[in-house]
Design an enzyme around this catalytic site. Sequence first.
Site, PDB file in Angstrom:
ATOM      1  N   LYS A 150       1.156  -1.353  -0.365  1.00 33.40           N
ATOM      2  CA  LYS A 150       0.171   0.495   0.199  1.00 33.40           C
ATOM      3  C   LYS A 150       1.315   1.488   0.032  1.00 33.40           C
ATOM      4  O   LYS A 150       1.788   0.989   0.733  1.00 33.40           O
ATOM      5  CB  LYS A 150      -0.910  -0.005   1.152  1.00 33.40           C
ATOM      6  N   HIS A 242      -8.178   0.560   4.600  1.00 39.55           N
ATOM      7  CA  HIS A 242      -8.565  -0.484   6.048  1.00 39.55           C
ATOM      8  C   HIS A 242     -10.136  -0.371   6.203  1.00 39.55           C
ATOM      9  O   HIS A 242     -10.168  -1.084   6.657  1.00 39.55           O
ATOM     10  CB  HIS A 242      -7.414   0.041   6.609  1.00 39.55           C
TER      11      HIS A 242
END
Length: 500
Positions: A150, A242
């Site tokens: 990420k 997330h």
Amino acid sequence: MKKIDPCTLVLFGASGNLSRVKLMPGLFRLDAAGRLPEHMAILSVGRGDVSREAWQADIKAMLDTKFKKGYDQKDFERFINRNHYHANPPTDPDAFKKMQEKLADASIFPQNLAYFLSVRPTDFSPIVEQLSGVGLLDESQYWRRVLIEKPFGTDLESAQALQAAITKHLKESQIYRIDHYLGKSALQNIMLTRFANTMFEPIWNNQYIDHVQITNNETLGVGDRTQFYDTTGALRDMAQSHLLQTLALVAMEKPKDLSPDSIRAEKIKLLQSIEPIPLTDLKHNAFRAQYAAGRVCAADGHGENVQGYLEELAKDGITASVTETYAAMKLFINNPRWKGVPFYVRTAKRMHEGNTAISIRFKKAPMQLSAEQHQNWLILNIQPHECLKMEVESKIPGLDIATRTMAIDMPQRLASDESIDSYESLLLNLMEGDPSLYLHISEVEAQWRLIDPIVKAWAADLSTVHQYVAGSHDPKESGVIFESEDQFWRYSIELGGDKH
Ligand code: BG6
């Protein structure tokens, strides 16, 4: 236990923090647990010119730091023998050719190759291009997979550009886009709680649920990541991936089976049905703030005086910033199950406590016995304590009819359960070839589509950002996003955590 083919894990960015703290110790634990195939090698790739012996000594130091209570010597010998090092200086035009020559020795390096790119996001596509240039992504005989850390892009446009660049060399089935939250067992448990029990599904809709709060609070500040954080902010750092993934698992429809494709299909549908935040009324739908100096509870339980975000930036030469360290937003899902139910998503650094939770408040009961009677809450706590809590109204024994709130508290972890770091399960899935806990490009795109407009509007608004004292609860002003006056932040999973 799935079978893993003999393979080589090629770790780019091996001397970085992620690798030291999570990846190497995680690989060691997988090995000690007998989960790595006998024929499996790890090739760490770094810029520095380091000998294999020196690298192995460095790995030992990483393990010593992580496993203070020590480890089995035999496990260590086996693990250390799997480890090799390759110097890839950016100035060497033949660096990838040399790597290809090294990897060609099949007696040391099994030819199925998994690449873990734990590097700066700007390096993702050049590395893929160069691997392809020397034939190291060719799947005609062996599988070749690339794990991309990420963030996948910094907005929709850059995510699509990255996708276009890497798909010149890779098929979708070769790409593993990571979101480490999906490797957390408590997150995987959301789906099981919903679909492996009969009691939740009938009430999991707008008929019974008043609103949902998805919260990630940290006591940590931005630490030494000021440069990164200031160009990123809380929304992009935590919410974009997330927390929206968490929301997707809470709200998606039941997949037709547990195959990676079926689960992803439902998550994609859900993410695509979240309504864009109305920019014309942004201030009632999203709220940002920055932490000011204050006192937080440190990991050892002691109080610690800490600086404010702007002071931390100033130390590193950044003199002004409107970047948020607290972000909250209200989202609506446009489908029959969730029509009209607000989902509040919030994340913040330097809060009163570190906790990640999904808190669901139910509608008012049909019978109101007193003004004190509370609405039911169901809390799926992700961390630090994995538990499910249900708050239920109950009669106070005695002559009068009065109620109080009692909690049913179910830990989801027994003392004897294994505790597995999310990176361990994700590394295993990569080698197994199981992409179910990795993101599909459509998920990444849907997430950026939601977040981008808010990030852009906030960046363009240079008015002073609201400050909250480090170590405090949510700023009162954030309540402006609530849909109704009787809604408020749940700030703790403890009984009474719905009261300030
Ligand atoms: C990372 C963010 O992706 O997730 C960090 O960049 C954040 O800022 C971290 O602290 C939180 O992860 P976890 O697993 O500690 O909740």
